[in-house]
Scaffold this motif. Structure first.
Motif, PDB file in Angstrom:
ATOM      1  N   LEU A 113       0.866  -1.185   0.000  1.00  0.00           N
ATOM      2  CA  LEU A 113       0.000   0.000   0.000  1.00  0.00           C
ATOM      3  C   LEU A 113       0.900   1.232   0.000  1.00  0.00           C
ATOM      4  CD1 LEU A 113      -2.683  -1.077   2.628  1.00  0.00           C
ATOM      5  CD2 LEU A 113      -3.058  -0.720   0.183  1.00  0.00           C
ATOM      6  N   ASN A 114       0.463   2.271  -0.674  1.00  0.00           N
ATOM      7  CA  ASN A 114       1.247   3.503  -0.724  1.00  0.00           C
ATOM      8  C   ASN A 114       1.200   4.188   0.650  1.00  0.00           C
ATOM      9  OD1 ASN A 114       2.258   6.073  -1.113  1.00  0.00           O
ATOM     10  ND2 ASN A 114       1.306   6.325  -3.117  1.00  0.00           N
ATOM     11  N   PRO A 115       2.375   4.353   1.291  1.00  0.00           N
ATOM     12  CA  PRO A 115       2.380   4.851   2.676  1.00  0.00           C
ATOM     13  C   PRO A 115       1.929   6.300   2.828  1.00  0.00           C
ATOM     14  CG  PRO A 115       4.624   4.715   1.829  1.00  0.00           C
ATOM     15  CD  PRO A 115       3.735   4.075   0.808  1.00  0.00           C
ATOM     16  N   THR A 116       1.996   7.091   1.755  1.00  0.00           N
ATOM     17  CA  THR A 116       1.653   8.506   1.924  1.00  0.00           C
ATOM     18  C   THR A 116       0.309   8.866   1.308  1.00  0.00           C
ATOM     19  OG1 THR A 116       2.783   9.168  -0.089  1.00  0.00           O
ATOM     20  CG2 THR A 116       4.085   9.191   1.932  1.00  0.00           C
ATOM     21  N   MET A 117      -0.480   7.851   0.971  1.00  0.00           N
ATOM     22  CA  MET A 117      -1.781   8.161   0.383  1.00  0.00           C
ATOM     23  C   MET A 117      -2.872   7.560   1.262  1.00  0.00           C
ATOM     24  SD  MET A 117      -3.098   7.196  -3.435  1.00  0.00           S
ATOM     25  CE  MET A 117      -2.091   8.227  -4.457  1.00  0.00           C
ATOM     26  N   TYR A 171      -4.285   6.649   6.958  1.00  0.00           N
ATOM     27  CA  TYR A 171      -3.124   6.220   6.190  1.00  0.00           C
ATOM     28  C   TYR A 171      -2.832   4.767   6.556  1.00  0.00           C
ATOM     29  CZ  TYR A 171      -2.330  11.038   4.893  1.00  0.00           C
ATOM     30  OH  TYR A 171      -2.464  12.277   4.365  1.00  0.00           O
TER      31      TYR A 171
END
Lengths: 333, 308
Positions: A106-110, A154
């Motif tokens: 998973l994208n950590p900053t989205m 997040y």
């Protein structure tokens, strides 16, 4: 919309080229996945399971992967012959994928909400409001009831099990015909494994998905599969319905795999591990790739590669295939 | 509330930093050879004259007492008067700061404009023309001294093709060439980092997820990878900016700009203790404030580091 009730891999052969070296990762594998069916692909690490799923998703690293031959049919379309844009429209929308380690995938900053809605907006053309509404429905489908609060989180704010549910939510968001689950429970606690497996099974039924389940964990495979294919060194060595395969394994590798399952009935006895390891894809042995570890190996096994042949199924007219010269022989301990 | 605590903690840290820095600078400038009284009096001055000047400057009393006075003055934000010109240190710094600030802002903007697009392009199309161009650029940017680049820029764009003025510091036009000379080298550093972090992000697993979702390459690169890559880039760019705010001695010299760099350089030549001390503390404060800003931006980009 084209027919998409089968996903069929035909004679897929893939090499990875690095400099002078060539690793023949898949050596002509075929398998067929029907909708509403869980087809498990079982094997040790390095046997070609992930290469298979990566290829179906069209995610092979272009610089080093070479498809020597083979086709992948989604319904009647060979997806390997489609151009990049057409493939992209299939990815996520018709075939979706769930990965092993949700924390890394998973994208950590989205915010997770956006990671779900961006697909809905891209593939289904929803506007922001519709996509959020749909995302909330999907969240409850995957058993996350936190609504907007979850969408605004997040990934690092969620637990491992929740993250995997989010991965599944992303995968099912566009109502795909097929789901590839690559070891979806391996990175989770045992208690969570069961929950996630049950979730995948219930989604399969409610959404009529076909699932390609990739695993090395035979106990899990035994629980959830309809059909099982055993892969070894880039070849399918045996394929049958679950009950057929578990009751009547014909390939020595399958038998040895099943013998290595820890089992309450065998308590106190030593677990039977298979000696040796999967051969390196750069130098696969002559003949049957398994002969180096096979207790039955004879001269023919060392020189001639066995054909995939039909096995008379115990259960009647189901098809059961295996690739072993000696499969008619009696199995002795 | 958390933000308030963050501010309190940072303020406390700033005070501690200033205390340590001012102590170090106070003693260092007194240990190195050179006496401001001698500078002021000239070579032929008599011993009495020199003593008189020392008394006026306050350098005749014991060092520890001078130190005590200096610390008390800092608390009141009073850095004293220049020993040479007699003007207040605060006034001298504030006169020069706007020029240095404009130069730094313009320099960092030029640096970012050059570096980030080129860095992203290099990472996305590795081993392409742009990547080689970026590599050559960053090698040159780090190797070319800024005074040389400054002189070449002046020769080319103020003398041969007079687009920009040769002298002066009162309009934005005067600042373009010096900002370019400054930003060129900064851009080299930012470029390398942008490329490296972009390459790293693009190889992470969440990019595979993004591809498996059927997103376009553009969305994968700019929506997913770039934002993550920017976390490291912002930090380094902020530090670069902090350095530039301390004044750019060489570039100011080449372009004859009256910025902080030159002010402090002459202060050191002339052993102008109050001005050196005030200057160093000023730079420390500015640097801390920039870091503070970077941290806020950082926590905005990286949700894992919520301000706490």
């Amino acid at each position: 919309m084209a027919e998409t009730n089968t996903l069929e891999i035909k004679d897929l052969d893939i090499s990875f080229i690095q400099g002078e070296k060539e690793a023949n990762a898949l050596r002509g594998i075929s398998l067929k996945l029907k909708s509403k069916e869980v087809h498990s692909l079982v094997g040790e690490s390095g046997s070609g399971k992930t290469v298979t799923s990566t290829c179906v998703m069209g995610l092979l690293p272009e610089q080093i992967a070479r498809i020597n031959r083979g086709e992948i049919f989604l319904g009647d379309r060979n997806i390997l012959s489609l151009d990049e844009k057409e493939q992209r429209e299939i990815r996520g929308k018709e075939i979706a994928m769930v990965f092993q380690e949700p924390a890394r995938y998973l994208n950590p900053t989205m915010k997770v909400g956006e990671q779900i809605t961006e697909m809905l907006r891209l593939h289904l053309g929803m506007d922001k409001h519709q996509a959020v509404e749909r995302a909330l429905e999907i969240l409850s489908l995957v058993g996350l009831d936190g609504g907007k609060r979850i969408l605004n989180s997040y990934p690092h704010e969620l637990s491992g099990g929740m993250k995997q549910r989010i991965m599944i939510a992303i995968a099912i968001s566009c109502d795909p015909a097929f789901l590839i689950a690559d070891e979806p429970t391996t990175a989770l606690d045992v208690t969570l494994q069961l929950q996630i497996l049950n979730l995948i099974l219930s989604l399969k039924n409610s959404l009529d998905m076909g699932i390609l389940f990739i695993s090395h964990d035979l106990r899990v495979v035994k629980d959830i599969s309809d059909w099982v294919s055993v892969i070894y060194a880039g070849r399918i060595v045996e394929s049958a319905s679950k009950s057929e395969l578990f009751s009547n394994p014909r390939h020595p590798y399958s038998r040895m795999l099943f013998d290595s399952i820890p089992d309450a009935a065998k308590r106190g006895k030593r677990l039977k591990a298979i000696p040796g390891k999967v051969p390196d894809a750069e130098n696969i042995p002559e003949g049957c790739a398994f002969h180096t570890r096979c207790p039955l190996a004879e001269d023919i096994c060392r020189t001639v590669q066995p054909e995939t042949r039909d096995v008379p199924a115990v259960g009647g007219d189901e098809s059961h295939t295996a690739a072993c010269h000696l499969m008619e022989k009696q199995w002795k301990n | 509330m958390e933000f308030f605590l963050f501010i309190v903690r940072r303020t406390f840290r700033l005070i501690l930093t200033i205390l340590i820095i001012s102590t170090i600078i106070f003693f260092v400038i007194r240990v190195i050879p050179g006496d401001p009284a001698l500078v002021i009096a000239g070579i032929d001055a008599s011993e009495e004259d020199i003593q008189a000047i020392r008394a006026r400057l306050g350098t005749d009393i014991p060092v520890i007492e001078q130190y005590g006075t200096w610390l008390l003055d800092i608390v009141r934000f009073d850095f004293g008067e220049s020993m040479i010109s007699g003007a207040s240190v605060n006034k001298l710094i504030m006169e020069r700061f706007p020029l240095t600030l404009s130069l730094a802002v313009l320099g960092i903007i030029l640096g970012i404009i050059i570096a980030i697009p080129l860095g992203v392009l290099s990472a996305v199309h590795r081993w392409s023309f742009w990547d080689y161009f970026g590599m050559v650029y960053s090698q040159m940017g780090m190797a070319i001294p800024s005074f040389w680049l400054g002189m070449i820029l002046l020769l080319a764009f103020a003398v041969k093709i007079p687009i920009f003025p040769l002298f002066g510091s009162d309009s934005l036009k005067n600042l373009v060439l010096p900002a370019l000379a400054l930003g060129f080298a900064r851009a080299a550093v930012i470029l390398r980092l942008t490329r490296a972090s972009m390459v790293e992000e693009l190889s992470k697993e969440y990019i595979i997820t993004a591809r498996a979702k059927g997103l376009t390459d553009k969305m994968i690169r700019y929506k997913h990878a770039l934002r993550n890559a920017m976390i490291a880039v912002v930090t380094v760019t902020g530090i670069q900016f902090g350095y530039m705010l301390g004044g750019a001695i060489i570039v100011e010299q080449v372009f004859s700009l009256p910025g902080l760099g030159r002010l402090f350089l002459y202060a050191i030549y002339q052993r102008d203790f109050p001005l050196i001390q005030g200057g160093v503390v000023f730079i420390a404060v500015i640097f801390s404030l920039v870091n503070f800003g970077v941290d806020i931006l950082y926590s905005f980009l990286n949700p894992k580091i919520r301000i706490s």
